[in-house]
Design an enzyme around this catalytic site. Structure first.
Site, PDB file in Angstrom:
ATOM      1  N   GLY A 216      -0.258  -9.945  -1.053  1.00 56.35           N
ATOM      2  CA  GLY A 216       1.184  -9.792  -1.177  1.00 56.35           C
ATOM      3  C   GLY A 216       1.883 -10.849  -1.998  1.00 56.35           C
ATOM      4  N   GLY A 252      -4.431 -10.287  -4.590  1.00 60.62           N
ATOM      5  CA  GLY A 252      -4.887  -9.545  -5.764  1.00 60.62           C
ATOM      6  C   GLY A 252      -4.026  -9.905  -6.956  1.00 60.62           C
ATOM      7  CB  CYS A 317       3.883  16.540 -21.716  1.00 60.01           C
ATOM      8  SG  CYS A 317       3.008  16.562 -23.278  1.00 60.01           S
TER       9      CYS A 317
HETATM   10  N1  LLP Z   1      -4.958  -6.390   1.210  1.00 59.60           N
HETATM   11  C1  LLP Z   1      -4.690  -5.103   1.476  1.00 59.60           C
HETATM   12  C2  LLP Z   1      -5.108  -4.519   2.751  1.00 59.60           C
HETATM   13  C3  LLP Z   1      -4.001  -4.326   0.527  1.00 59.60           C
HETATM   14  O1  LLP Z   1      -3.725  -3.054   0.789  1.00 59.60           O
HETATM   15  C4  LLP Z   1      -3.588  -4.914  -0.701  1.00 59.60           C
HETATM   16  C5  LLP Z   1      -2.858  -4.135  -1.698  1.00 59.60           C
HETATM   17  C6  LLP Z   1      -3.918  -6.265  -0.932  1.00 59.60           C
HETATM   18  C7  LLP Z   1      -4.592  -6.977   0.055  1.00 59.60           C
HETATM   19  C8  LLP Z   1      -3.553  -6.967  -2.199  1.00 59.60           C
HETATM   20  O2  LLP Z   1      -2.183  -7.081  -2.354  1.00 59.60           O
HETATM   21  P1  LLP Z   1      -1.572  -8.009  -3.522  1.00 59.60           P
HETATM   22  O3  LLP Z   1      -1.963  -9.439  -3.240  1.00 59.60           O
HETATM   23  O4  LLP Z   1      -2.152  -7.555  -4.821  1.00 59.60           O
HETATM   24  O5  LLP Z   1      -0.121  -7.777  -3.442  1.00 59.60           O
HETATM   25  N2  LLP Z   1      -0.084  -0.515  -6.875  1.00 59.60           N
HETATM   26  C9  LLP Z   1       0.951  -1.434  -6.445  1.00 59.60           C
HETATM   27  C10 LLP Z   1       0.442  -2.426  -5.435  1.00 59.60           C
HETATM   28  C11 LLP Z   1      -0.172  -1.786  -4.237  1.00 59.60           C
HETATM   29  C12 LLP Z   1      -0.844  -2.770  -3.329  1.00 59.60           C
HETATM   30  C13 LLP Z   1      -1.776  -2.081  -2.406  1.00 59.60           C
HETATM   31  N3  LLP Z   1      -2.430  -2.964  -1.487  1.00 59.60           N
HETATM   32  C14 LLP Z   1       1.564  -2.105  -7.677  1.00 59.60           C
HETATM   33  O6  LLP Z   1       1.214  -1.726  -8.789  1.00 59.60           O
HETATM   34  O7  LLP Z   1       2.436  -2.957  -7.551  1.00 59.60           O
END
Ligand code: LLP
Length: 384
Positions: A216, A252, A317
């Site tokens: 997050g 991430g 499209c």
């Molecule tokens: N852990 C879990 C259980 C998750 O579902 C996620 C991301 C992460 C960690 C990593 O989150 P981060 O550190 O990257 O925020 N497609 C969206 C983001 C969706 C995130 C889904 N889960 C975007 O493009 O912003």
């Protein structure tokens, strides 16, 4: 234009457009910054869904990274990358028996999201678990990025999470509690609130080995203000010390987000109704975030001079195939346009929609570049 010391037009001459660039040195820097800030027993279980380029995850593994994976293939990739099983977490709202069997086979920890999932894991011989807690509050930059709170499908309410972990004690390795409240968070408050809930569960359970706080951590996307990493680390490590737990952070975006660039070419410039459209050869099939979340990415161009308002869109499209309105110096047909901060959820969410191939991916590292992934050809893209 140069990115990480590399002339982008040289890369494009060799590999064409659209092409993703991945600055591996930046990824390493981001990982090490987070790793160093966490001055307590911890594992950074990098979230593979953000970007699962094999060379990238192998490099992170060599730096000591763990892995958060959403599927059996994720487990297989982490295994291939040399991540030890105790640093891998499989988590998702609906893993198949096959996904769970893969986790059981490598001995990775599954973060359970329901009682039924616990039974399914037992059936396939899995023994290492956490329970995903839905703390009843969510956070994130867009409603689609909120993954906790009432009305979401993720995890279990605190009391049920506690009962589930209790019920598995003795039978399985009940490592601890997990939560992931959302994505692209730019303040520590949501983490503080989630920790409150987890702290109480740990105490009621009588202590655990691991607290997994999910990912997050946000990035600026060209806006002002960085993620308050120092403050976050202080809060997280405070909890680690107080509760005697090993912390998992499933970041991430923070690790790969600003390391990715999408290089596109301007196919056409078209003026209609007093508005100027810049039509690229990259679209929502290559980068879905603007269409899906209204995300606005930084756009870099080579041209100079006075700025004008332009609308930037792709070849697909669909009206949603739109990157947004920008003020840019005059852009001409044939120019290169760079869309920045696309290292996370860029290529990993790309599709072949509109009969388009998945784009090429090129790594930038140590002042050089190399192809990681070829652009798909007709056979691969269409016939599979
Ligand atoms: N852990 C879990 C259980 C998750 O579902 C996620 C991301 C992460 C960690 C990593 O989150 P981060 O550190 O990257 O925020 N497609 C969206 C983001 C969706 C995130 C889904 N889960 C975007 O493009 O912003």
């Amino acid at each position: 234009m140069r990115i990480a010391g590399i002339d982008v037009s040289e890369v494009v001459e060799e590999f064409g457009t659209p092409t993703y660039l991945l600055d591996m040195d930046r990824v390493r820097e981001n990982f090490l910054r987070l790793d160093k800030a966490l001055n307590c027993p911890h594992t950074i279980a990098y979230a593979y869904k953000a970007n699962h380029e094999p060379e990238l995850v192998r490099m992170l593994s060599s730096l000591g990274s763990g892995a958060t994976v959403p599927s059996g293939y994720g487990v297989m990739l982490a295994r291939w990358a040399g991540v030890p099983p105790e640093k891998v977490v499989l988590v998702g709202p609906s893993p198949s028996r096959g996904d769970l069997a893969e986790a059981a086979d490598y001995g990775v920890t599954v973060s359970l999201e329901s009682e039924s999932e616990a039974r399914a894991l037992r059936d396939v011989g899995g023994t290492s678990v956490m329970v995903r807690v839905n703390p009843g509050l969510g956070a994130g930059a867009h409603p689609s990025l909120v993954t906790a709170g009432p009305g979401t499908k993720f995890g279990l309410p605190p009391e049920r999470a506690l009962s589930l972990l209790r019920s598995l004690k003795g039978e399985m390795n009940t490592r601890g509690f997990h939560t992931h409240v959302g994505s692209q968070i730019m303040s520590v408050e949501p983490f503080i609130s989630a920790l409150e809930v987890l702290r109480s569960l740990v105490e009621q359970f009588g202590g655990v080995e691991v607290l997994d706080l999910g990912g997050g951590l946000g990035i600026p996307y060209g806006g002002s203000g960085e993620f308050p990493l120092g403050e976050y680390a202080e809060i997280v490590c405070g909890a680690s010390k107080e509760l005697g737990v090993h912390i998992f952070v499933e970041s991430g975006r923070y690790i790969v987000g600003d390391a990715g660039y999408l290089i596109a070419r301007v196919n056409y410039v078209k003026e209609v109704g007093g508005r100027k459209w810049i039509l690229l050869d990259a679209g929502m099939n290559d980068l879905l975030r603007p269409a899906l979340y209204g995300a606005k990415h930084r756009i870099l161009v080579d041209s100079e001079g006075p700025e004008e308002k332009v609308l930037i869109a792709g070849p697909v499209c669909e009206s949603a195939d739109f990157f947004g309105e920008y003020d840019l110096p005059r852009v001409r047909e044939g120019d290169l346009v760079v869309i920045a901060d696309v290292g996370a959820y860029g290529f990993s969410m790309a599709s072949r929609y509109n009969l388009r191939p998945l784009p090429a991916v090129v790594a930038l590292e140590g002042g050089g570049y190399r192809l990681l992934r070829e652009r798909e050809n007709f056979g691969r893209a269409i016939f599979g």
